[in-house]
Design a protein around this motif. Structure first.
Motif, PDB file in Angstrom:
ATOM      1  N   LEU A  84       0.725  -1.422   0.132  1.00 40.73           N
ATOM      2  CA  LEU A  84       0.098   0.094  -0.037  1.00 40.73           C
ATOM      3  C   LEU A  84       0.889   1.293  -0.020  1.00 40.73           C
ATOM      4  CD1 LEU A  84      -1.489   0.880   3.422  1.00 40.73           C
ATOM      5  CD2 LEU A  84      -0.050  -1.210   3.228  1.00 40.73           C
ATOM      6  N   THR A  85       0.431   2.237  -0.177  1.00 42.65           N
ATOM      7  CA  THR A  85       0.891   3.602  -0.249  1.00 42.65           C
ATOM      8  C   THR A  85      -0.102   4.585   0.195  1.00 42.65           C
ATOM      9  OG1 THR A  85       2.296   5.214  -1.443  1.00 42.65           O
ATOM     10  CG2 THR A  85       0.264   4.513  -2.574  1.00 42.65           C
ATOM     11  N   PHE A  86       0.418   5.766   0.736  1.00 44.33           N
ATOM     12  CA  PHE A  86      -0.398   6.878   1.301  1.00 44.33           C
ATOM     13  C   PHE A  86      -0.145   8.145   0.015  1.00 44.33           C
ATOM     14  CE2 PHE A  86       0.459   4.616   5.264  1.00 44.33           C
ATOM     15  CZ  PHE A  86      -0.864   4.149   5.425  1.00 44.33           C
ATOM     16  N   SER A  87       0.505   8.113  -0.635  1.00 41.69           N
ATOM     17  CA  SER A  87       0.937   8.717  -1.664  1.00 41.69           C
ATOM     18  C   SER A  87       0.220   9.037  -3.124  1.00 41.69           C
ATOM     19  CB  SER A  87       2.406   8.880  -2.203  1.00 41.69           C
ATOM     20  OG  SER A  87       2.816   9.504  -3.120  1.00 41.69           O
ATOM     21  N   GLU A  88      -0.531  10.392  -3.466  1.00 45.67           N
ATOM     22  CA  GLU A  88      -1.053  10.277  -4.661  1.00 45.67           C
ATOM     23  C   GLU A  88      -0.252   9.862  -5.647  1.00 45.67           C
ATOM     24  OE1 GLU A  88      -4.296  12.667  -7.119  1.00 45.67           O
ATOM     25  OE2 GLU A  88      -4.160  11.680  -5.105  1.00 45.67           O
ATOM     26  N   PHE A  89       0.991  10.254  -5.704  1.00 48.11           N
ATOM     27  CA  PHE A  89       1.790  10.077  -6.863  1.00 48.11           C
ATOM     28  C   PHE A  89       2.509   8.674  -7.093  1.00 48.11           C
ATOM     29  CE2 PHE A  89       2.634  14.571  -4.979  1.00 48.11           C
ATOM     30  CZ  PHE A  89       1.873  15.054  -6.186  1.00 48.11           C
TER      31      PHE A  89
END
Length: 459
Positions: A84-89
């Motif tokens: 998972l990631t929390f970054s938009e990019f």
């Protein structure tokens, strides 16, 4: 919890990593970290303490075509049960990596939650309220859009975030200059690692749209709030769970955000009206498992218009504010959801006052009306006499992950550069939403003078 392993991909954007990394680690047995951008200094020690491994790709970040392969390879090597990631990019790359691995993730709908072209088209086809828009790939396209839409129009990046490059066009003579400005702003964003990692050349896709005739009339019974809201929530295995609504301060030209206010002060029935449109918007995108952040414009006669939805949590301090007010740890909830566990979300939309009021105020060299500062003071938050700005019972602290070092000279505000103007973020807490609103304006309008006084006191 069982025996679980999570791979967290870090890139710019999202909640503060010094807070998010420990919360994600607490929701799994092993957390591995993949760095696509350097961690802010306050997050380095928590990452070393909480993570089973840290893989650093910042010196030689993979090209878009290779990035997904690298994520997949590391996930397999670490036997990750979730990525998972929390970054938009980084969202698109991580979503596709999760699909390849057969793991939970935002799914194919992630592209519709990233590209404002696909998003606008999806919502328009679903009959949801959106502004009239046109795709723009050249100056000629922009001139055609000007002829077909009703000015003023807004030019922005289809893959952008943080209002970077956005320009309001009121006269045809502005078109050529706005086109050059947009390309320059996107180049600046890419140099600051604030651009889409997977899109490649598609990251230059633009969109032009009519301005939404937004107003707070018929919504708020007092002035001071911005004319848009955001709904924070999650999608778990395709089912949308709205958590709460966050108010906003008015933006300054061209739509640069000054901060957000929580909890929402609208009457409960109006909050449910906003939440229902958010549900329709998220459902239309067809997401799998992810955080969500849906921005909605308020209009006359209690009408609404969609701005955008992101398949990740709102950035800066939103997750911390929600935890402080409502006691909900969204980072931990999303980590558990990716692992197929009960995320522990509230049963329905949280509309009450909560434990306190909390807001973020963006440190920009402008006042609340967008008037640029006339001086360039040093940023010395520890020397500011905050008691002169805040009400009794209120508190303030710097968010270190997003804030320049103390002693940095404040740079001038540049219209159209959005969050690239950001020098920092302040977390305000107050006994009530009304006090929070008052204190936020006091900080925005008094910070330039307060920093001048701080510099004198500092010697």
């Amino acid at each position: 919890m069982g025996d679980s392993t999570v791979l967290l991909v870090y890139a710019r954007g999202g909640p503060p990593p010094s807070d998010a990394i420990p919360k994600a680690a607490a929701a799994t047995d092993r957390l591995h970290l993949l760095l696509l951008d350097p961690l802010p200094l306050p997050a380095v020690a928590p990452a070393a303490r909480c993570c089973a491994s840290v893989t650093d790709l910042t010196a030689d970040r993979p090209e878009p075509g290779e990035l997904i392969d690298r994520i997949v390879a590391l996930a397999r090597r670490t036997a990750a049960d979730a990525v998972l990631t929390f970054s938009e990019f980084a969202l698109l790359a991580v979503a596709e990596a999760a699909e390849r691995l057969g793991l939970r993730g935002p799914g194919p709908g992630a592209a519709r939650a990233r590209s404002k072209r696909l998003m606008r088209r999806t919502w328009a086809d679903a009959g949801l309220p959106v502004p009239r828009f046109r795709y723009v790939d050249s100056l000629t396209d922009l001139e055609r859009a000007w002829a077909e839409l009703h000015p003023p129009i807004l030019l922005k990046s289809a893959w952008g975030a943080g209002s970077i490059g956005q320009t309001v066009l009121e006269q045809r003579a502005q078109l050529a200059g706005a086109w050059r400005h947009m390309l320059g702003a996107l180049t600046a964003a890419r140099a600051r690692s604030m651009s889409e990692l997977k899109a490649g050349e598609a990251g230059h896709e633009l969109i032009a749209e009519e301005l939404i005739p937004a107003t707070t009339e018929s919504w708020y019974d007092r002035s001071g709030y911005g004319d848009y809201l955001s709904v924070e929530g999650m999608v778990v295995d395709g089912v949308y769970h709205p958590v709460c609504i966050t108010g906003r301060l008015p933006t300054v030209p061209d739509f640069t955000e000054l901060g957000n206010m929580a909890p929402c002060v609208l009457p409960e029935p109006l909050q449910h009206t906003v939440s229902e449109l958010s549900r329709q918007a998220v459902d239309a995108l067809g997401l799998g498992t992810c955080g969500t952040h849906t921005e909605i414009k308020l209009m006359a006669d209690r009408r609404l218009c969609l701005l955008e939805t992101a398949a990740r949590f709102g950035g800066l301090l939103l997750t911390q504010q929600i935890e402080a007010i409502h006691g909900v740890d969204l980072v931990g909830a999303l980590t558990r959801a990716h692992l197929g566990q009960d995320p522990g979300l509230p049963d329905g939309l949280l509309t009450g006052p909560g434990r306190c009021a909390a807001g973020s105020v963006n440190v920009l060299a402008t006042d609340s009306r967008g008037r640029p500062w006339t001086t360039r003071p040093l940023f010395l938050p520890e020397a500011v006499d905050w008691d002169r700005l805040l009400s009794p019972g209120s508190g303030i602290r710097v968010a270190p992950d997003f804030t320049v070092p103390s002693g940095t000279v404040m740079h001038r505000y540049r219209t159209g550069h959005g969050s690239l103007n950001l020098a920092g973020v302040l977390l305000l807490t107050a006994p009530t939403p009304q006090v929070l609103l008052r204190d936020s304006y006091a900080v925005l309008n008094g910070l330039e003078e307060a920093l001048a006084g701080a510099a004198l006191a500092h010697g």
